[in-house]
Design an enzyme around this catalytic site. Structure first.
Site, PDB file in Angstrom:
ATOM      1  N   TYR A   1       0.838  -1.214   0.000  1.00 44.02           N
ATOM      2  CA  TYR A   1       0.000   0.000   0.000  1.00 44.02           C
ATOM      3  C   TYR A   1       0.870   1.261   0.000  1.00 44.02           C
ATOM      4  CZ  TYR A   1      -3.631   3.349   1.314  1.00 44.02           C
ATOM      5  OH  TYR A   1      -4.488   4.423   1.335  1.00 44.02           O
TER       6      TYR A   1
HETATM    7  N1  LIG Z   1      -9.870   5.705   4.514  1.00 42.77           N
HETATM    8  C1  LIG Z   1      -8.639   6.112   4.807  1.00 42.77           C
HETATM    9  O1  LIG Z   1      -8.229   6.167   5.999  1.00 42.77           O
HETATM   10  C2  LIG Z   1      -7.688   6.522   3.723  1.00 42.77           C
HETATM   11  C3  LIG Z   1      -6.460   7.090   4.112  1.00 42.77           C
HETATM   12  C4  LIG Z   1      -5.570   7.481   3.120  1.00 42.77           C
HETATM   13  C5  LIG Z   1      -5.898   7.335   1.793  1.00 42.77           C
HETATM   14  N2  LIG Z   1      -7.095   6.782   1.451  1.00 42.77           N
HETATM   15  C6  LIG Z   1      -7.390   6.646   0.026  1.00 42.77           C
HETATM   16  O2  LIG Z   1      -8.613   7.301  -0.243  1.00 42.77           O
HETATM   17  C7  LIG Z   1      -9.262   6.686  -1.352  1.00 42.77           C
HETATM   18  C8  LIG Z   1     -10.694   6.324  -0.969  1.00 42.77           C
HETATM   19  O3  LIG Z   1     -10.612   5.428   0.125  1.00 42.77           O
HETATM   20  P1  LIG Z   1     -11.889   5.046   1.009  1.00 42.77           P
HETATM   21  O4  LIG Z   1     -11.349   4.827   2.376  1.00 42.77           O
HETATM   22  O5  LIG Z   1     -12.990   5.986   0.780  1.00 42.77           O
HETATM   23  O6  LIG Z   1     -12.211   3.606   0.382  1.00 42.77           O
HETATM   24  P2  LIG Z   1     -13.598   2.805   0.096  1.00 42.77           P
HETATM   25  O7  LIG Z   1     -14.656   3.237   1.041  1.00 42.77           O
HETATM   26  O8  LIG Z   1     -13.204   1.373   0.044  1.00 42.77           O
HETATM   27  O9  LIG Z   1     -13.984   3.303  -1.389  1.00 42.77           O
HETATM   28  C9  LIG Z   1     -13.218   2.914  -2.495  1.00 42.77           C
HETATM   29  C10 LIG Z   1     -13.929   3.382  -3.752  1.00 42.77           C
HETATM   30  O10 LIG Z   1     -13.101   3.026  -4.883  1.00 42.77           O
HETATM   31  C11 LIG Z   1     -13.872   2.254  -5.807  1.00 42.77           C
HETATM   32  N3  LIG Z   1     -12.973   1.290  -6.447  1.00 42.77           N
HETATM   33  C12 LIG Z   1     -12.182   0.363  -5.844  1.00 42.77           C
HETATM   34  N4  LIG Z   1     -11.527  -0.367  -6.775  1.00 42.77           N
HETATM   35  C13 LIG Z   1     -11.901   0.122  -7.989  1.00 42.77           C
HETATM   36  C14 LIG Z   1     -11.597  -0.236  -9.323  1.00 42.77           C
HETATM   37  N5  LIG Z   1     -10.763  -1.245  -9.612  1.00 42.77           N
HETATM   38  N6  LIG Z   1     -12.162   0.475 -10.326  1.00 42.77           N
HETATM   39  C15 LIG Z   1     -13.030   1.484 -10.057  1.00 42.77           C
HETATM   40  N7  LIG Z   1     -13.357   1.864  -8.813  1.00 42.77           N
HETATM   41  C16 LIG Z   1     -12.813   1.184  -7.792  1.00 42.77           C
HETATM   42  C17 LIG Z   1     -14.959   1.597  -4.945  1.00 42.77           C
HETATM   43  O11 LIG Z   1     -16.130   1.253  -5.665  1.00 42.77           O
HETATM   44  P3  LIG Z   1     -16.371  -0.208  -6.335  1.00 42.77           P
HETATM   45  O12 LIG Z   1     -15.988  -1.222  -5.312  1.00 42.77           O
HETATM   46  O13 LIG Z   1     -17.819  -0.215  -6.724  1.00 42.77           O
HETATM   47  O14 LIG Z   1     -15.490  -0.233  -7.536  1.00 42.77           O
HETATM   48  C18 LIG Z   1     -15.271   2.721  -3.975  1.00 42.77           C
HETATM   49  O15 LIG Z   1     -16.154   3.654  -4.587  1.00 42.77           O
HETATM   50  C19 LIG Z   1      -8.392   5.475  -1.723  1.00 42.77           C
HETATM   51  O16 LIG Z   1      -7.512   5.830  -2.783  1.00 42.77           O
HETATM   52  C20 LIG Z   1      -7.606   5.220  -0.451  1.00 42.77           C
HETATM   53  O17 LIG Z   1      -6.371   4.547  -0.691  1.00 42.77           O
HETATM   54  C21 LIG Z   1      -8.009   6.368   2.368  1.00 42.77           C
END
Ligand SMILES: NC(=O)c1ccc[n+]([C@@H]2O[C@H](COP(=O)([O-])OP(=O)(O)OC[C@H]3O[C@@H](n4cnc5c(N)ncnc54)[C@H](OP(=O)(O)O)[C@@H]3O)[C@@H](O)[C@H]2O)c1
Length: 261
Positions: free
Chosen positions: A156
Site C-alpha cells: 500500500y
Molecule cells: N480511509 C482512509 O483512511 C484513507 C487514508 C488514506 C488514503 N485513502 C485513500 O482514499 C481513497 C478512498 O478510500 P476510502 O477509504 O474511501 O475507500 P472505500 O470506502 O473502500 O472506497 C473505495 C472506492 O473506490 C472504488 N474502487 C475500488 N476499486 C476500484 C476499481 N478497480 N475500479 C473502479 N473503482 C474502484 C470503490 O467502488 P467499487 O468497489 O464499486 O469499484 C469505492 O467507490 C483510496 O484511494 C484510499 O487509498 C483512504
C-alpha cells in the site's frame, strides 16, 4: 440540463463509498456537473437517482480499455473537464514480511496503474478546458502512508508513494500547459476501507470531514492537501529523521506473530 457558468465539470472516481461518496454528495450539492465512477453500477445509479447534475460512468480502473472508453463517454457527455479527482483505491497489507507478489501486484494495479489509466483518459479533456481559457485541475488521492515507511504497508505505502512521486513529476510537465496538479494525502478516515483495520488509527476523522478538507484544498489550489494536520505534520516530521532513528521508532509498531499454545 442547464448548467450555471460557475458550475464545474468534474470527474470523480471511487465515488460510491467512503471519501469518494462524501465528496460526490458535497460537489453535487454545490451544483457542479459530476461524472461519478466506480465498478458497481447499481451503487452509481442509486447515487445519481433524483440528481440531475450527476452522471454515472461505471468502469474498472484496472482495465485500461474500459477507462479509455469511459474517457470517450466523458468527452461526449461533458465536452471538457475542469477537474478530475482520481480517488478510487484499495488497501491490502503484507503479514510478517511474507512476500506475496500477487497481493503487491493487485494493490499496484488499482492504486498506481489504475490511476495512470485515469490520467490518460482525463488529460485530453483537461487540455480542452485549457483551450477554452479555463484553469483545469488534476487531483489524486494518495495517502499519508506515502510520507513514511510503516510495517505491513510494503504494497500500500509503495503504491501510494509511487503515485505521489509520479504526480509530482507530472505537475512540473503540465505546468507550462496550464493544468495544475494537487495531491491528496489523508490520514485515517472512517470508511469501509479502514473498517477492516485491526489496529489503532490515531486522529481518525469522518469521511465528511475529509471531503470538506479536500474541496477546501482544491479551491485554494493547494499542491499537497493533507489532513488531519495534527497527524500528517507529525508523520512528515518523522519522515525527515535520519534512517537509523526512523528504524528505531518504526520497529516499535511491528506486530509479533501470534504464538501457538
Ligand atoms: N480511509 C482512509 O483512511 C484513507 C487514508 C488514506 C488514503 N485513502 C485513500 O482514499 C481513497 C478512498 O478510500 P476510502 O477509504 O474511501 O475507500 P472505500 O470506502 O473502500 O472506497 C473505495 C472506492 O473506490 C472504488 N474502487 C475500488 N476499486 C476500484 C476499481 N478497480 N475500479 C473502479 N473503482 C474502484 C470503490 O467502488 P467499487 O468497489 O464499486 O469499484 C469505492 O467507490 C483510496 O484511494 C484510499 O487509498 C483512504
Amino acid at each position: 440540463m442547464v448548467v450555471s457558468r460557475a458550475a464545474k465539470r468534474i470527474w470523480l472516481t471511487g465515488a460510491t463509498s467512503g471519501i469518494g461518496r462524501a465528496l460526490a454528495l458535497r460537489l453535487l450539492d454545490q451544483g457542479h456537473l459530476v461524472a461519478l465512477s466506480a465498478r458497481s453500477e447499481p451503487a452509481l445509479r442509486a447515487l445519481c437517482r433524483g440528481r440531475a447534475n450527476a452522471i454515472a460512468v461505471p468502469l474498472d480502473i484496472t482495465d485500461r480499455a474500459s477507462v479509455i472508453a469511459a474517457g470517450q463517454n466523458l468527452a461526449d457527455l461533458l465536452g471538457h473537464l475542469d477537474l478530475a479527482i482520481l480517488n478510487a483505491g484499495t488497501c491490502e497489507y503484507l503479514e510478517h514480511g511474507q512476500l506475496d507478489t500477487a497481493l503487491v501486484e493487485r494493490v499496484f494495479a488499482v492504486n498506481f496503474f489504475g490511476s495512470l489509466h485515469c490520467i490518460e483518459a482525463a488529460l485530453p479533456l483537461l487540455r480542452r478546458a485549457r483551450e477554452q481559457g479555463k484553469h483545469p485541475q488534476l487531483a489524486a488521492t494518495s495517502s499519508a502512508a506515502a510520507y513514511l515507511a510503516l510495517p505491513r504497508a510494503e504494497a500500500y505505502g509503495a503504491s501510494k508513494a509511487a503515485l505521489s512521486h509520479f504526480l509530482e513529476s507530472l505537475r512540473l510537465d503540465l505546468a507550462p500547459q496550464g493544468i495544475s496538479v494537487s495531491l491528496i494525502h489523508p490520514g485515517f478516515v472512517d470508511t469501509p476501507l479502514t473498517k477492516r483495520n485491526d489496529f489503532p488509527m490515531p486522529a481518525r476523522i469522518s469521511a465528511e470531514a475529509a471531503a470538506k478538507a479536500i474541496i477546501g484544498g482544491l479551491e485554494r489550489r493547494r499542491l499537497d492537501i493533507h489532513f488531519p494536520r495534527r497527524f500528517t505534520i507529525g508523520l512528515r516530521l518523522l519522515g525527515l529523521l535520519p534512517p537509523s532513528l526512523r528504524f528505531q521508532l518504526g520497529k516499535r509498531l511491528v506486530r509479533q506473530p501470534a504464538t501457538e499454545n
